[in-house]
Design a protein around this motif. Structure first.
Motif, PDB file in Angstrom:
ATOM      1  N   ILE A 125      19.005  -2.535 -10.446  1.00 50.09           N
ATOM      2  CA  ILE A 125      17.684  -3.099 -10.162  1.00 50.09           C
ATOM      3  C   ILE A 125      17.701  -3.838  -8.831  1.00 50.09           C
ATOM      4  CG2 ILE A 125      16.020  -4.866 -10.878  1.00 50.09           C
ATOM      5  CD1 ILE A 125      16.664  -4.108 -13.769  1.00 50.09           C
ATOM      6  N   GLN A 126      18.791  -4.573  -8.556  1.00 46.41           N
ATOM      7  CA  GLN A 126      18.876  -5.339  -7.313  1.00 46.41           C
ATOM      8  C   GLN A 126      18.749  -4.420  -6.107  1.00 46.41           C
ATOM      9  OE1 GLN A 126      22.211  -8.029  -7.000  1.00 46.41           O
ATOM     10  NE2 GLN A 126      22.128  -8.059  -4.765  1.00 46.41           N
ATOM     11  N   TRP A 127      19.470  -3.286  -6.119  1.00 51.07           N
ATOM     12  CA  TRP A 127      19.401  -2.368  -4.976  1.00 51.07           C
ATOM     13  C   TRP A 127      18.001  -1.779  -4.849  1.00 51.07           C
ATOM     14  CZ3 TRP A 127      18.426   2.978  -5.037  1.00 51.07           C
ATOM     15  CH2 TRP A 127      18.498   3.583  -3.768  1.00 51.07           C
ATOM     16  N   LEU A 128      17.457  -1.263  -5.936  1.00 55.01           N
ATOM     17  CA  LEU A 128      16.158  -0.594  -5.896  1.00 55.01           C
ATOM     18  C   LEU A 128      15.052  -1.535  -5.415  1.00 55.01           C
ATOM     19  CD1 LEU A 128      14.618   2.079  -7.844  1.00 55.01           C
ATOM     20  CD2 LEU A 128      13.563  -0.096  -8.375  1.00 55.01           C
ATOM     21  N   ILE A 129      15.026  -2.732  -5.974  1.00 59.23           N
ATOM     22  CA  ILE A 129      13.971  -3.680  -5.622  1.00 59.23           C
ATOM     23  C   ILE A 129      14.136  -4.187  -4.198  1.00 59.23           C
ATOM     24  CG2 ILE A 129      13.004  -5.957  -6.162  1.00 59.23           C
ATOM     25  CD1 ILE A 129      12.191  -3.725  -8.087  1.00 59.23           C
ATOM     26  N   THR A 130      15.385  -4.445  -3.794  1.00 62.35           N
ATOM     27  CA  THR A 130      15.621  -4.950  -2.437  1.00 62.35           C
ATOM     28  C   THR A 130      15.210  -3.922  -1.394  1.00 62.35           C
ATOM     29  OG1 THR A 130      17.446  -6.349  -3.197  1.00 62.35           O
ATOM     30  CG2 THR A 130      17.356  -5.839  -0.843  1.00 62.35           C
ATOM     31  N   VAL A 131      15.612  -2.666  -1.579  1.00 64.58           N
ATOM     32  CA  VAL A 131      15.248  -1.629  -0.611  1.00 64.58           C
ATOM     33  C   VAL A 131      13.731  -1.437  -0.579  1.00 64.58           C
ATOM     34  CG1 VAL A 131      15.440   0.832  -0.061  1.00 64.58           C
ATOM     35  CG2 VAL A 131      17.460  -0.454  -0.737  1.00 64.58           C
ATOM     36  N   THR A 132      13.082  -1.598  -1.717  1.00 65.41           N
ATOM     37  CA  THR A 132      11.631  -1.420  -1.777  1.00 65.41           C
ATOM     38  C   THR A 132      10.887  -2.525  -1.058  1.00 65.41           C
ATOM     39  OG1 THR A 132      11.816  -0.298  -3.926  1.00 65.41           O
ATOM     40  CG2 THR A 132       9.645  -1.158  -3.317  1.00 65.41           C
ATOM     41  N   PHE A 133      11.250  -3.769  -1.303  1.00 64.88           N
ATOM     42  CA  PHE A 133      10.422  -4.893  -0.867  1.00 64.88           C
ATOM     43  C   PHE A 133      10.990  -5.701   0.296  1.00 64.88           C
ATOM     44  CE2 PHE A 133       9.111  -4.331  -5.369  1.00 64.88           C
ATOM     45  CZ  PHE A 133       7.762  -4.101  -5.155  1.00 64.88           C
ATOM     46  N   VAL A 176      17.760  -6.452   5.609  1.00 62.77           N
ATOM     47  CA  VAL A 176      18.249  -6.792   4.266  1.00 62.77           C
ATOM     48  C   VAL A 176      18.439  -5.526   3.439  1.00 62.77           C
ATOM     49  CG1 VAL A 176      17.679  -8.001   2.119  1.00 62.77           C
ATOM     50  CG2 VAL A 176      17.245  -9.104   4.315  1.00 62.77           C
ATOM     51  N   ALA A 177      17.529  -4.565   3.565  1.00 64.10           N
ATOM     52  CA  ALA A 177      17.652  -3.309   2.829  1.00 64.10           C
ATOM     53  C   ALA A 177      18.925  -2.562   3.232  1.00 64.10           C
ATOM     54  CB  ALA A 177      16.427  -2.443   3.073  1.00 64.10           C
ATOM     55  N   GLN A 178      19.214  -2.557   4.531  1.00 67.78           N
ATOM     56  CA  GLN A 178      20.430  -1.893   5.003  1.00 67.78           C
ATOM     57  C   GLN A 178      21.676  -2.623   4.500  1.00 67.78           C
ATOM     58  OE1 GLN A 178      19.944  -1.848   9.253  1.00 67.78           O
ATOM     59  NE2 GLN A 178      18.147  -0.511   9.160  1.00 67.78           N
ATOM     60  N   GLY A 222       0.789  -1.221   0.000  1.00 67.77           N
ATOM     61  CA  GLY A 222       0.000   0.000   0.000  1.00 67.77           C
ATOM     62  C   GLY A 222       0.815   1.261   0.000  1.00 67.77           C
ATOM     63  N   SER A 223       2.131   1.144   0.059  1.00 70.26           N
ATOM     64  CA  SER A 223       2.994   2.321   0.066  1.00 70.26           C
ATOM     65  C   SER A 223       3.173   2.847  -1.361  1.00 70.26           C
ATOM     66  CB  SER A 223       4.367   1.982   0.647  1.00 70.26           C
ATOM     67  OG  SER A 223       5.046   1.053  -0.188  1.00 70.26           O
ATOM     68  N   ALA A 224       3.585   4.092  -1.452  1.00 69.22           N
ATOM     69  CA  ALA A 224       3.862   4.683  -2.758  1.00 69.22           C
ATOM     70  C   ALA A 224       5.010   3.951  -3.452  1.00 69.22           C
ATOM     71  CB  ALA A 224       4.203   6.160  -2.592  1.00 69.22           C
ATOM     72  N   ALA A 225       6.040   3.586  -2.694  1.00 68.81           N
ATOM     73  CA  ALA A 225       7.193   2.906  -3.284  1.00 68.81           C
ATOM     74  C   ALA A 225       6.803   1.562  -3.884  1.00 68.81           C
ATOM     75  CB  ALA A 225       8.282   2.726  -2.234  1.00 68.81           C
ATOM     76  N   TRP A 226       5.951   0.809  -3.179  1.00 67.23           N
ATOM     77  CA  TRP A 226       5.507  -0.479  -3.712  1.00 67.23           C
ATOM     78  C   TRP A 226       4.729  -0.284  -5.010  1.00 67.23           C
ATOM     79  CZ3 TRP A 226       3.995  -5.544  -1.083  1.00 67.23           C
ATOM     80  CH2 TRP A 226       4.987  -5.948  -0.171  1.00 67.23           C
ATOM     81  N   VAL A 227       3.859   0.696  -5.037  1.00 72.33           N
ATOM     82  CA  VAL A 227       3.041   0.917  -6.235  1.00 72.33           C
ATOM     83  C   VAL A 227       3.909   1.352  -7.412  1.00 72.33           C
ATOM     84  CG1 VAL A 227       1.260   2.394  -7.246  1.00 72.33           C
ATOM     85  CG2 VAL A 227       0.909   1.387  -4.987  1.00 72.33           C
ATOM     86  N   VAL A 228       4.801   2.310  -7.191  1.00 72.56           N
ATOM     87  CA  VAL A 228       5.623   2.822  -8.282  1.00 72.56           C
ATOM     88  C   VAL A 228       6.612   1.779  -8.772  1.00 72.56           C
ATOM     89  CG1 VAL A 228       7.363   4.551  -8.919  1.00 72.56           C
ATOM     90  CG2 VAL A 228       5.353   5.225  -7.598  1.00 72.56           C
ATOM     91  N   HIS A 229       7.332   1.142  -7.861  1.00 67.74           N
ATOM     92  CA  HIS A 229       8.377   0.212  -8.276  1.00 67.74           C
ATOM     93  C   HIS A 229       7.831  -1.152  -8.669  1.00 67.74           C
ATOM     94  CE1 HIS A 229      11.232   2.830  -5.666  1.00 67.74           C
ATOM     95  NE2 HIS A 229      10.959   3.382  -6.837  1.00 67.74           N
TER      96      HIS A 229
END
Length: 304
Positions: free
Chosen positions: A93-101, A106-108, A42-49
């Motif tokens: 892509i790996q960094w962007l997707i990992t930090v998002t989801f 793991v994101a850190q 439901g976050s903006a990041a989840w929707v956009v990415h």
């Protein structure tokens, strides 16, 4: 037709993820962990990415990144984009997707991996006034520029081709400031107006530059070594990415907006891609599996 679509889907998955199943090995870590992460469903990041417009956003972001001579020097001196263009894309892509989801731990960890890579990137470049300047990938100015152009690219392309964003444009920029801060970005924008102001500050200060290196990078992004079956679709998305860039930056990049209805055509291509790949990505599925496990574990835990 079915055989063609299956082949194109396979090529697409290999391009985006490195294997024909669309699930690179690092996706498995997204299913691990014990919290919802920095954003969550439901976050903006989840929707956009999680949207298809990310394919166009990546093209736009790479084009815009080249306009800062320090960032361009880092790409030219240290990137493997000529030898392994898809490998460089996959790392981003790996960094962007990992930090998002992924969960926060793991994101850190993924952001630290990116930071360690940046530690060795250093050199010199000629700025827009012809003066030699030292650079490192961790320079606040370079980190800020890359964060701004990536945030703007994902926001603007989603506004053109994606669904409604929870919290609107401000919601996305505010959320994604967290990702910037994880890799050391200072004063990351927290609203769409702040994002626009910071971008314009780079341009009006005369920091940006167009030269032979930029032209070479633009040519490479325009004509990447993709399979023949994917090239026509990529060219449409490239034209859509160019159309989404403000004219002042297009002029610096030496690009013109097509007179054809490329925004509409790009939407059509993204619709086809969406049907080929399915309603959700393997990364989002892994994140939802983690969240479901956390809920089950909580429900099964004995009351204190």
């Amino acid at each position: 037709m079915s055989t063609f679509l299956d082949s194109w889907r396979s090529h697409l998955l290999v391009t985006l993820s490195g294997n024909s199943e669309g699930r690179p090995k690092w996706v498995g870590q997204i299913a691990t962990g014990d919290d919802a992460g920095y954003f969550g469903p439901g976050s903006a990041a989840w929707v956009v990415h999680g949207g298809m417009a990310t394919m166009v956003a990546g093209i736009r972001a790479l084009l815009m990144q080249t306009l800062h001579p320090g960032a361009m020097a880092g790409v030219h001196d240290w990137s493997r984009y000529h030898e392994d263009p898809l490998g460089r894309l996959a790392g981003t892509i790996q960094w962007l997707i990992t930090v998002t989801f992924a969960d926060t731990v793991v994101a850190q960890r993924e952001s630290s991996r990116v930071g360690h890579f940046h530690d060795r990137v250093a050199g010199t470049y000629l700025d827009a006034r012809g003066k030699k300047q030292p650079y490192t990938a961790g320079d606040p100015e370079l980190l800020s520029w890359v964060h701004l152009v990536f945030t703007d690219a994902f926001l603007q392309t989603h506004l053109l081709w994606g669904d409604a964003i929870p919290g609107g444009a401000d919601g996305y920029v505010n959320e994604w400031a967290t990702a910037g801060e994880l890799i050391g970005v200072q004063n990351a924008p927290h609203s769409a107006s702040e994002l626009a102001t910071q971008l314009e500050a780079f341009r009006s200060a005369g920091t940006l530059k167009s030269d032979a290196r930029v032209a070479e990078a633009v040519r490479f992004i325009r004509y990447p070594p993709l399979s023949r079956g994917m090239l026509p679709f990529y060219r449409i998305m490239f034209a859509g990415a160019v159309a989404s860039i403000p004219r002042e930056y297009r002029d610096m990049l030496g690009l013109k907006r097509s007179r054809l209805p490329v925004v509409w055509a790009t939407g059509l291509v993204l619709g086809v891609v969406s049907r080929l790949l399915g309603p959700s990505s393997t990364s989002e599925d892994a994140a939802r599996a983690r969240l479901a496990r956390i809920v089950r574990t909580h429900n099964l835990a004995p009351e204190a």
